[in-house]
Design an enzyme around this catalytic site. Structure first.
Site, PDB file in Angstrom:
ATOM      1  N   LYS A 110      97.235  52.445  75.676  1.00 35.04           N
ATOM      2  CA  LYS A 110      98.547  51.852  75.389  1.00 35.04           C
ATOM      3  C   LYS A 110      99.677  52.855  75.517  1.00 35.04           C
ATOM      4  O   LYS A 110     100.782  52.485  75.910  1.00 35.04           O
ATOM      5  CB  LYS A 110      98.558  51.198  74.000  1.00 35.04           C
ATOM      6  CG  LYS A 110      97.667  49.977  73.941  1.00 35.04           C
ATOM      7  CD  LYS A 110      98.114  48.957  72.908  1.00 35.04           C
ATOM      8  CE  LYS A 110      97.288  47.687  73.053  1.00 35.04           C
ATOM      9  NZ  LYS A 110      97.422  46.761  71.939  1.00 35.04           N
ATOM     10  N   LYS A 194      88.655  42.310  81.060  1.00 33.39           N
ATOM     11  CA  LYS A 194      88.502  41.350  79.967  1.00 33.39           C
ATOM     12  C   LYS A 194      89.623  40.320  79.989  1.00 33.39           C
ATOM     13  O   LYS A 194      90.733  40.609  80.443  1.00 33.39           O
ATOM     14  CB  LYS A 194      88.371  42.061  78.610  1.00 33.39           C
ATOM     15  CG  LYS A 194      89.638  42.603  78.042  1.00 33.39           C
ATOM     16  CD  LYS A 194      89.421  42.979  76.554  1.00 33.39           C
ATOM     17  CE  LYS A 194      90.784  43.105  75.894  1.00 33.39           C
ATOM     18  NZ  LYS A 194      90.808  42.927  74.469  1.00 33.39           N
ATOM     19  N   LYS A 197      95.674  38.427  76.777  1.00 35.82           N
ATOM     20  CA  LYS A 197      96.995  37.794  76.848  1.00 35.82           C
ATOM     21  C   LYS A 197      97.944  38.645  77.672  1.00 35.82           C
ATOM     22  O   LYS A 197      98.973  38.166  78.118  1.00 35.82           O
ATOM     23  CB  LYS A 197      97.560  37.543  75.454  1.00 35.82           C
ATOM     24  CG  LYS A 197      97.832  38.797  74.666  1.00 35.82           C
ATOM     25  CD  LYS A 197      98.497  38.474  73.343  1.00 35.82           C
ATOM     26  CE  LYS A 197      98.388  39.648  72.403  1.00 35.82           C
ATOM     27  NZ  LYS A 197      97.048  39.845  71.851  1.00 35.82           N
TER      28      LYS A 197
END
Ligand code: ADP
Ligand code: TRP
Length: 330
Positions: A110, A194, A197
């Site tokens: 991230k 994966k 969202k």
């Protein structure tokens, strides 16, 4: 046995969240006392409009209730309503090591290349997560595979704190992954990534709010390979897209892959039609309940308020114990 798990209240739920986390929560309610929370303090690691943050919190609470979290059985609450989470996080900041946090793959992913500009909240996120878990003496933490490293860090923090302060205050928890549902649901467009969202393509995922037609269309268009479906699960090993669709079908129907392939070996068309039907049968009633719950914001707020009061009571002895252990209370 005590179960604790949380989910960030960020926008819509998708099938990965449902199969990897929430439906397992729903099942675990029948086996042990459970606490489930909206990890809304965790959402500070991203910049979110405050109005959106408030709306997300209600939406996720409603989605959890719609998915079967029974608030008479389990404690459902928002992390930010129980200040003990933030307090224990600060205490555990004294135990966690920079080196441990620096190794967290979620942090590395991230923060990306620009670590200097990342927020301290993003770096410290796993310590808050450890506080979430240790506050309630959790024994089992049901999460998707991507969270395993954070639970291992929680164990390291608990063990070091207990050693450093010569106490047995914290229960060392276990990650609980799998358990009859899909640990990792992959994107419908790329079987090696994966379902998430954050994927820019909406065709890559099934959302809890998708219409029956949208679900059927996404499954029909889901990527596959040119070979037909085999009759033996071992032959799916190098076929990520086929393996993913069979895994989803197994999780949704509760049948094992061998039994499914015995019925569906052959062309993908009929299998995809059956998969779409199974998904619609599961998701349609959830969507109806969610539409109903959304109409009554006060009821959702009341559920969270009641949950927070119960959670705060359970957290109090451990937080007091932590203050005592470090020498800030008698
Ligand atoms: P996202 O990757 O979409 O941002 P989150 O990180 O908010 O999802 O995950 C919420 C919960 O759902 C976590 O427990 C996570 O492990 C689980 N989860 C998310 N995506 C998947 C997936 N594709 N397969 C299985 N579990 C998942
Ligand atoms: N980090 C988890 C996620 O991104 C959410 C979470 C926060 C959590 N605190 C937790 C999960 C405590 C389990 C236990 O999905």
């Amino acid at each position: 046995m005590r179960v604790v798990s949380g989910i960030q209240p960020t926008g819509d739920l998708h099938l990965g969240n449902l199969l990897g986390a929430i439906l397992r929560w729903e099942r675990m309610q029948h086996e042990a006392p459970c606490l489930f929370f909206l990890a809304d303090l965790h959402s500070l690691s991203d910049h979110i409009d405050p109005a959106v943050r408030l709306a997300n919190r209600r939406e996720m609470a409603a989605a959890l209730v719609a998915s079967g979290i029974d608030t008479d059985k389990s404690i459902l609450f928002a992390q930010s309503d129980v200040p003990a989470h933030a307090e224990l996080c600060w205490i555990l900041n004294g135990t966690a090591r920079m080196g441990w946090l620096n190794r967290m793959t979620q942090w590395k992913d991230k923060a990306g290349k620009n670590r200097e500009a990342a927020s301290v909240a993003l770096f410290d996120y796993p310590v808050l997560q450890a506080a979430d878990i240790l506050l309630y003496q959790a024994t089992h933490v049901p999460v998707g595979e991507d969270q395993k490293q954070h639970i291992e860090l929680t164990r390291d923090i608990a063990i070091k704190f207990n050693n450093d302060f010569d106490t047995e205050l914290f229960t060392v928890p276990q990650p609980f992954i799998g358990g009859g549902t899909a640990a990792r649901v992959m994107s419908l467009r790329d079987g090696t990534r994966k379902m998430s969202k954050s994927d820019p393509s909406d065709m890559s995922r099934i959302n809890l709010t998708d219409s029956d037609d949208a679900i059927a269309q996404k499954i029909r268009k889901a990527k596959t390979d040119p070979e037909p479906l085999p009759d033996d699960p071992a032959l799916l090993a190098d076929r990520p897209e086929a393996k993913n669709l069979v895994g989803i079908m197994a999780a949704v129907t509760g049948r094992d892959e061998a039994a499914l392939l015995a019925d569906h070996a052959g062309q993908f068309g009929p299998f995809k039609a059956a998969l779409a039907d199974a998904l619609v049968a599961m998701l349609h009633p959830l969507r109806d309940r969610l539409d109903e719950l959304r109409k009554d914001e006060a009821a959702i707020d009341a559920i969270l308020e009641k949950g927070a009061a119960k959670a705060a009571d359970l957290a109090a002895p451990t937080l007091a114990g932590a203050y005592r252990a470090i020498g800030l209370k008698r």
